[in-house]
Design an enzyme around this catalytic site. Structure first.
Site, PDB file in Angstrom:
ATOM      1  N   HIS A  90      -5.285   9.335   0.203  1.00  0.00           N
ATOM      2  CA  HIS A  90      -5.254   8.427   1.354  1.00  0.00           C
ATOM      3  C   HIS A  90      -6.268   8.850   2.413  1.00  0.00           C
ATOM      4  O   HIS A  90      -5.933   9.111   3.572  1.00  0.00           O
ATOM      5  CB  HIS A  90      -3.842   8.358   1.960  1.00  0.00           C
ATOM      6  N   HIS A 123      -6.001   3.153  -4.047  1.00  0.00           N
ATOM      7  CA  HIS A 123      -5.901   3.380  -2.593  1.00  0.00           C
ATOM      8  C   HIS A 123      -6.325   4.813  -2.261  1.00  0.00           C
ATOM      9  O   HIS A 123      -5.856   5.389  -1.283  1.00  0.00           O
ATOM     10  CB  HIS A 123      -4.462   3.086  -2.148  1.00  0.00           C
ATOM     11  N   HIS A 137       3.977  -2.087   3.121  1.00  0.00           N
ATOM     12  CA  HIS A 137       3.987  -0.755   2.509  1.00  0.00           C
ATOM     13  C   HIS A 137       5.312  -0.556   1.786  1.00  0.00           C
ATOM     14  O   HIS A 137       6.372  -0.743   2.400  1.00  0.00           O
ATOM     15  CB  HIS A 137       3.804   0.318   3.593  1.00  0.00           C
ATOM     16  N   ASP A 144       0.824  -1.203   0.000  1.00  0.00           N
ATOM     17  CA  ASP A 144       0.000   0.000   0.000  1.00  0.00           C
ATOM     18  C   ASP A 144       0.867   1.265   0.000  1.00  0.00           C
ATOM     19  O   ASP A 144       2.032   1.228   0.400  1.00  0.00           O
ATOM     20  CB  ASP A 144      -0.866   0.035   1.264  1.00  0.00           C
ATOM     21  N   ASP A 145       0.257   2.348  -0.396  1.00  0.00           N
ATOM     22  CA  ASP A 145       0.757   3.726  -0.217  1.00  0.00           C
ATOM     23  C   ASP A 145       1.804   4.193  -1.236  1.00  0.00           C
ATOM     24  O   ASP A 145       2.271   5.320  -1.162  1.00  0.00           O
ATOM     25  CB  ASP A 145       1.311   3.974   1.204  1.00  0.00           C
TER      26      ASP A 145
HETATM   27 ZN   LIG Z   1      -2.570   3.126   3.175  1.00  0.00          ZN
END
Ligand SMILES: [Zn+2]
Length: 213
Positions: free
Chosen positions: A93, A89, A180, A38-39
């Site tokens: 965020h 995503h 991440h 993620d991210d």
């Molecule tokens: Zn995230």
């Protein structure tokens, strides 16, 4: 005589069943698991992660933040071209449940636009930030939420050993691992996790394969 023959036939039938059972267990596929990141994409870390995954023949899933994707189109292109699955995503965020429907839709749509301008494809999957989701958006936006089952809380520590140990001891067949790709320690951990779990016989697949099949 007849009785003997009959018994013999039954025995061979049982034997055949036993052989079939052995055969099917031999050809059964390796237990599958999915790594999700993620991210990202992250200019410092994602390229090194992609190099490591490529070297190991591993396909993963990347849930991209729209604004990071916009800043790093070359990495989006690499992720896509190297056969990984890309998910949404949100653009900034955000916690979708704390936004109006209109704002939430825009967060998802704007991210989809940035990614699809590179890949040419609608982004079918999303990971809602913080794991909170509004069911109504699923139908409206034509996206499927993908949660996770193993979470080493990699963003809370720079201790790679800790992240690796938690994941390799907890992971079982069909698990979806959350990491991440914006921390060097998480990238280090991810590649060590792959090495250990590949040795244990696991096959890494994109998250859609575990959800749809
Ligand atoms: Zn995230």
């Amino acid at each position: 005589m007849d009785l003997n023959n009959k018994t013999g036939a039954e025995d061979s039938g049982q034997l055949k069943e036993a052989v079939d059972f052995v055969d099917s267990s031999v050809v059964r596929e390796a237990p599958r698991i999915a790594l999700t990141f993620d991210d990202g994409p992250n200019a410092q870390c994602t390229g090194r992660l992609l190099d490591g995954l490529k070297k190991r023949g591993v396909k993963a899933t990347f849930f991209l933040i729209g604004m990071n994707a916009k800043d790093n189109p070359d990495l989006v292109k690499r992720i896509y071209e190297e056969g990984h699955l890309i998910g949404n995503h949100t653009y900034h965020h955000v916690d979708i449940t704390k936004k109006s429907d209109e704002e939430a839709r825009k967060e998802i749509e704007d991210t989809d636009k940035v990614i699809s301008s590179v890949t040419g494809e609608h982004v079918e999957y999303m990971r809602p930030p913080f794991g909170v989701w509004q069911k109504n958006l699923e139908l409206e936006m034509d996206v499927m939420p993908v949660m996770w089952s193993v979470d080493p809380l990699d963003w809370t520590t720079e201790n790679t050993d800790e992240i690796v140990n938690k994941v390799v001891t907890e992971t079982e067949e069909n698990d979806i691992i959350l990491l991440h790709d914006c921390y060097e320690s998480s990238v280090d951990a991810a590649l060590r996790i792959v090495d250990i779990l590949q040795k244990k016989g696991f096959e890494f697949v994109t998250a859609d394969k575990l959800i749809m099949e």
